[in-house]
Design a protein around this motif. Structure first.
Motif, PDB file in Angstrom:
ATOM      1  N   GLY A 103       6.202   0.132 -14.975  1.00 13.45           N
ATOM      2  CA  GLY A 103       5.972  -0.438 -13.830  1.00 13.45           C
ATOM      3  C   GLY A 103       6.938   0.665 -12.533  1.00 13.45           C
ATOM      4  O   GLY A 103       6.635   0.730 -11.956  1.00 13.45           O
ATOM      5  N   PHE A 104       7.583   1.483 -13.109  1.00 16.11           N
ATOM      6  CA  PHE A 104       8.499   3.107 -12.478  1.00 16.11           C
ATOM      7  C   PHE A 104       7.604   4.107 -11.910  1.00 16.11           C
ATOM      8  O   PHE A 104       7.260   4.351 -10.909  1.00 16.11           O
ATOM      9  N   LEU A 105       6.609   4.312 -13.722  1.00 16.57           N
ATOM     10  CA  LEU A 105       5.856   4.885 -13.460  1.00 16.57           C
ATOM     11  C   LEU A 105       4.602   5.272 -12.301  1.00 16.57           C
ATOM     12  O   LEU A 105       4.435   6.081 -11.924  1.00 16.57           O
ATOM     13  N   ALA A 106       4.483   3.738 -12.500  1.00 18.70           N
ATOM     14  CA  ALA A 106       3.246   3.333 -11.488  1.00 18.70           C
ATOM     15  C   ALA A 106       3.258   3.795 -10.044  1.00 18.70           C
ATOM     16  O   ALA A 106       2.783   3.840  -8.876  1.00 18.70           O
ATOM     17  N   ARG A 107       5.158   3.197  -9.926  1.00 16.05           N
ATOM     18  CA  ARG A 107       4.968   3.413  -8.343  1.00 16.05           C
ATOM     19  C   ARG A 107       5.265   4.800  -7.456  1.00 16.05           C
ATOM     20  O   ARG A 107       4.365   4.772  -6.548  1.00 16.05           O
ATOM     21  N   PRO A 108       5.242   5.958  -7.926  1.00 17.02           N
ATOM     22  CA  PRO A 108       4.773   7.749  -7.159  1.00 17.02           C
ATOM     23  C   PRO A 108       3.061   7.094  -6.936  1.00 17.02           C
ATOM     24  O   PRO A 108       3.064   7.638  -5.766  1.00 17.02           O
ATOM     25  N   LEU A 109       2.654   6.550  -7.610  1.00 11.53           N
ATOM     26  CA  LEU A 109       0.243   6.532  -7.714  1.00 11.53           C
ATOM     27  C   LEU A 109       0.488   5.886  -6.453  1.00 11.53           C
ATOM     28  O   LEU A 109       0.440   6.105  -5.646  1.00 11.53           O
ATOM     29  N   GLY A 110       1.386   4.152  -6.261  1.00 13.88           N
ATOM     30  CA  GLY A 110       0.989   3.942  -5.293  1.00 13.88           C
ATOM     31  C   GLY A 110       1.364   4.297  -3.636  1.00 13.88           C
ATOM     32  O   GLY A 110       1.232   3.533  -3.144  1.00 13.88           O
ATOM     33  N   ALA A 111       2.801   4.824  -4.008  1.00 18.62           N
ATOM     34  CA  ALA A 111       3.416   5.765  -2.848  1.00 18.62           C
ATOM     35  C   ALA A 111       2.613   6.767  -2.382  1.00 18.62           C
ATOM     36  O   ALA A 111       2.149   6.679  -1.192  1.00 18.62           O
ATOM     37  N   ALA A 112       1.775   7.007  -2.809  1.00 17.05           N
ATOM     38  CA  ALA A 112       0.674   7.690  -2.768  1.00 17.05           C
ATOM     39  C   ALA A 112      -0.477   7.833  -2.253  1.00 17.05           C
ATOM     40  O   ALA A 112      -0.961   7.672  -1.395  1.00 17.05           O
ATOM     41  N   PHE A 113      -1.102   6.573  -2.981  1.00 19.94           N
ATOM     42  CA  PHE A 113      -2.202   5.605  -2.816  1.00 19.94           C
ATOM     43  C   PHE A 113      -2.126   4.951  -1.094  1.00 19.94           C
ATOM     44  O   PHE A 113      -2.707   5.458  -0.157  1.00 19.94           O
ATOM     45  N   PHE A 114      -1.016   4.815  -1.501  1.00 21.16           N
ATOM     46  CA  PHE A 114      -1.109   3.494  -0.114  1.00 21.16           C
ATOM     47  C   PHE A 114       0.001   4.165   1.258  1.00 21.16           C
ATOM     48  O   PHE A 114       0.156   4.195   2.449  1.00 21.16           O
ATOM     49  N   GLY A 115       0.972   5.554   0.715  1.00 20.21           N
ATOM     50  CA  GLY A 115       1.130   5.936   1.850  1.00 20.21           C
ATOM     51  C   GLY A 115       0.042   6.788   2.463  1.00 20.21           C
ATOM     52  O   GLY A 115      -0.175   6.939   4.004  1.00 20.21           O
ATOM     53  N   ASN A 116      -0.289   7.367   1.986  1.00 25.14           N
ATOM     54  CA  ASN A 116      -2.040   8.022   2.764  1.00 25.14           C
ATOM     55  C   ASN A 116      -2.981   6.895   3.475  1.00 25.14           C
ATOM     56  O   ASN A 116      -3.309   6.898   4.832  1.00 25.14           O
ATOM     57  N   PHE A 117      -2.727   5.418   3.347  1.00 31.23           N
ATOM     58  CA  PHE A 117      -3.470   4.751   4.494  1.00 31.23           C
ATOM     59  C   PHE A 117      -2.759   3.671   5.369  1.00 31.23           C
ATOM     60  O   PHE A 117      -2.742   3.861   6.242  1.00 31.23           O
ATOM     61  N   GLY A 118      -1.480   4.543   5.000  1.00 33.39           N
ATOM     62  CA  GLY A 118      -0.349   3.811   6.164  1.00 33.39           C
ATOM     63  C   GLY A 118       0.326   4.989   6.902  1.00 33.39           C
ATOM     64  O   GLY A 118       0.359   4.491   8.205  1.00 33.39           O
ATOM     65  N   ASP A 119      -0.119   5.716   6.742  1.00 32.70           N
ATOM     66  CA  ASP A 119      -0.192   7.040   8.132  1.00 32.70           C
ATOM     67  C   ASP A 119      -2.016   7.396   8.273  1.00 32.70           C
ATOM     68  O   ASP A 119      -2.339   8.194  10.051  1.00 32.70           O
ATOM     69  N   ARG A 120      -2.450   6.601   8.265  1.00 31.83           N
ATOM     70  CA  ARG A 120      -3.936   6.970   8.255  1.00 31.83           C
ATOM     71  C   ARG A 120      -4.618   5.676   9.647  1.00 31.83           C
ATOM     72  O   ARG A 120      -5.193   5.897  10.233  1.00 31.83           O
ATOM     73  N   ILE A 121      -4.232   4.719   8.759  1.00 34.58           N
ATOM     74  CA  ILE A 121      -5.079   3.437   9.239  1.00 34.58           C
ATOM     75  C   ILE A 121      -3.739   2.344   9.297  1.00 34.58           C
ATOM     76  O   ILE A 121      -4.155   1.856  10.583  1.00 34.58           O
ATOM     77  N   GLY A 122      -2.784   2.422   9.244  1.00 37.92           N
ATOM     78  CA  GLY A 122      -1.482   1.184  10.149  1.00 37.92           C
ATOM     79  C   GLY A 122      -0.210   1.080   8.773  1.00 37.92           C
ATOM     80  O   GLY A 122      -1.146   1.242   7.183  1.00 37.92           O
ATOM     81  N   ARG A 123       1.067   0.766   9.113  1.00 35.45           N
ATOM     82  CA  ARG A 123       1.915  -0.013   8.463  1.00 35.45           C
ATOM     83  C   ARG A 123       1.390  -0.910   8.096  1.00 35.45           C
ATOM     84  O   ARG A 123       1.905  -1.330   7.195  1.00 35.45           O
ATOM     85  N   LYS A 124       1.496  -2.023   8.811  1.00 39.51           N
ATOM     86  CA  LYS A 124       1.382  -3.049   8.838  1.00 39.51           C
ATOM     87  C   LYS A 124      -0.282  -3.678   7.922  1.00 39.51           C
ATOM     88  O   LYS A 124       0.562  -4.479   7.216  1.00 39.51           O
ATOM     89  N   ALA A 125      -0.895  -3.646   8.162  1.00 40.36           N
ATOM     90  CA  ALA A 125      -2.105  -3.568   7.175  1.00 40.36           C
ATOM     91  C   ALA A 125      -1.873  -3.206   6.165  1.00 40.36           C
ATOM     92  O   ALA A 125      -2.232  -4.064   4.448  1.00 40.36           O
ATOM     93  N   THR A 126      -1.089  -1.718   5.714  1.00 41.33           N
ATOM     94  CA  THR A 126      -1.070  -1.561   4.343  1.00 41.33           C
ATOM     95  C   THR A 126       0.318  -2.259   3.366  1.00 41.33           C
ATOM     96  O   THR A 126      -0.879  -2.395   2.442  1.00 41.33           O
ATOM     97  N   LEU A 127       0.868  -3.061   3.821  1.00 46.59           N
ATOM     98  CA  LEU A 127       2.483  -3.734   4.283  1.00 46.59           C
ATOM     99  C   LEU A 127       1.085  -5.214   3.459  1.00 46.59           C
ATOM    100  O   LEU A 127       1.932  -5.599   2.418  1.00 46.59           O
ATOM    101  N   VAL A 128       0.886  -5.889   4.124  1.00 52.17           N
ATOM    102  CA  VAL A 128       0.010  -6.735   3.636  1.00 52.17           C
ATOM    103  C   VAL A 128      -1.125  -6.636   1.975  1.00 52.17           C
ATOM    104  O   VAL A 128      -0.623  -7.738   1.636  1.00 52.17           O
TER     105      VAL A 128
END
Length: 438
Positions: free
Chosen positions: A72-97
């Protein structure tokens, strides 16, 4: 789901209301995600070695269980890269949902899994896969939650608003430990057969609550302004690594002073107490409840001090406190005296809580708005992957040296590294301060 508002026409009262909503959404949403993450960690120590990794040697079973936890910890940087990309391009809120739903569904499915005895190796594989999904969701959660609450806050309360995400961790620990403790009490001997499923299945109810709350929060003024001005980064993950590699590196190291002590003093201590010292698991899980309460108080006060004085100084004090308790923690724990064990666990978390209070805002202040979600998430979650080896490493060190001294040394080294890293981050923090204030 966009829930966009005209930030330019907001009154001070309306801005304050939105800031409170963002803070509430950070606390509730991140609490739910960490609840899911923590119940897995506790079950890895108490239940999973027997149900999903059966074997004649308890040490090997525990190692296998903690290895799955580490996935689960190894997956967290991958999730950070994936969702970080959307969070900075699409929006903070939608990504968090989205991250909230991913975490909740994964946890619920874990609660529905048959055991190794009933279905064989396939359920062990599924358990690891769902753990990976938990980590992937958590990877995008923390940074987004921090950024949304900090970007809505006034400069004078930025540290405290950032700590709204931070207190979610001990609240989740309080909630998860409370649910597990109550489940152990109510199900008794049935806990190992079906009772362990209850905490996971409760997750779906919590996710629904969090989903409703997060839908009511607007994206931050800074993100909305960048979107209107067409200033959003096209490839935020690539850009943040290209422009701020040193900053990410130092954020990774700075976060060790919180994560390593936390997992040693909570997840590993439960395993150590039950397996090595033959202490009552009900007593240890109950003590974790008290530890969580202490940490909530410490985090909020430390965050308040970081707004009043200096975030780096508060961070240094917290790291030094952990260094001071690294050896005494195990000395007191090994006595098995109830009062001394409770004191050891409560005092041990003070240092980590003091570090955790200002940490979120300190990290967010190191990145510009257009790359903030990605940079904050990646730095912290890469560090989380490093921290995640802590329970596994502690089991190995204890078994190899038959002593807790190497574990104490490990704690001290992690804190010293973090202190040096924060010293190196000071320049980045100052450079980004005007950007945050905008």
């Amino acid at each position: 789901m966009s829930n966009e508002i005209n930030h330019g026409n907001l009154t001070e009262e309306q801005r304050s209301k939105q800031a409170r909503k963002a803070g509430l959404a950070s606390v509730v949403g991140t609490t739910i995600e960490w609840y899911d993450f923590f119940i897995y960690g506790t079950m890895s120590a108490l239940v999973f070695p027997k149900l999903f990794f059966p074997g004649s040697d308890p040490y090997i079973g525990l190692l296998q269980s903690f290895t799955a936890l580490f996935i689960g910890f190894l997956a967290r940087p991958l999730g950070a890269a994936f969702f970080g990309n959307f969070g900075d391009r699409i929006g903070r809120k939608a990504t968090l949902v989205t991250t909230l739903l991913l975490m909740g569904i994964s946890s619920t499915l874990i609660g529905l899994l048959p055991t190794y005895e009933n279905a064989g190796i396939i359920v062990t594989i599924l358990l690891v896969f769902f753990r990976f999904c938990q980590g992937f969701g958590a990877g995008g959660e923390w940074g987004g939650s921090v950024v949304l609450s900090v970007e809505w806050s006034a400069k004078k309360s930025r540290g405290l608003m950032g700590s709204m995400t931070q207190i979610a961790s001990p609240i989740a620990l309080l909630l998860s430990s409370g649910v597990i403790s109550l489940t152990i009490f109510l199900t008794g001997d049935h806990f190992y057969t079906w009772g362990w499923r209850i905490p996971f299945l409760i997750s779906i109810v919590l996710v629904i609550i969090g989903f409703i709350i997060r839908r009511g929060v607007a994206d931050s003024p800074q993100f909305t302004k960048m979107k209107k001005e067409n200033r959003l980064a096209k490839k935020p993950v690539v850009e943040v690594f290209k422009k701020y590699p040193k900053t990410i590196f130092f954020v990774v190291l700075a976060s060790l002073a919180q994560g390593v002590p936390f997992y040693v003093f909570t997840t590993f201590s439960i395993s150590y107490g039950t397996e090595q010292l033959q202490m009552d698991k009900q007593f240890l899980t109950n003590t974790i409840l008290l530890v969580a309460i202490v940490e909530i108080i410490v985090i909020l006060y430390a965050a308040h001090l970081s707004d009043k004085f200096n975030r780096q100084i508060v961070f240094y004090v917290g790291s030094l406190l952990t260094i001071l308790v690294a050896f005494p923690f195990f000395w007191l724990f090994d006595t098995k005296v109830t009062v001394l064990v409770v004191l050891a666990m409560c005092f041990s978390i003070v240092g980590a809580g003091t570090v955790y209070g200002p940490l979120a805002t300190l990290i967010a202040e190191c990145f510009p708005a257009e790359l903030r979600y990605s940079g904050t998430s990646l730095g912290y979650q890469i560090s989380a992957a490093v921290q995640g080896v802590s329970p596994l490493l502690c089991v190995y060190l204890l078994n190899t040296f038959n002593s807790t001294a190497p574990i104490s040394i490990y704690l001290i080294v992690a804190c010293l590294i973090s202190i040096v890293a924060v010293v190196m981050l000071r320049k980045s923090t100052k450079n980004m301060d005007m950007d945050m204030a905008g």
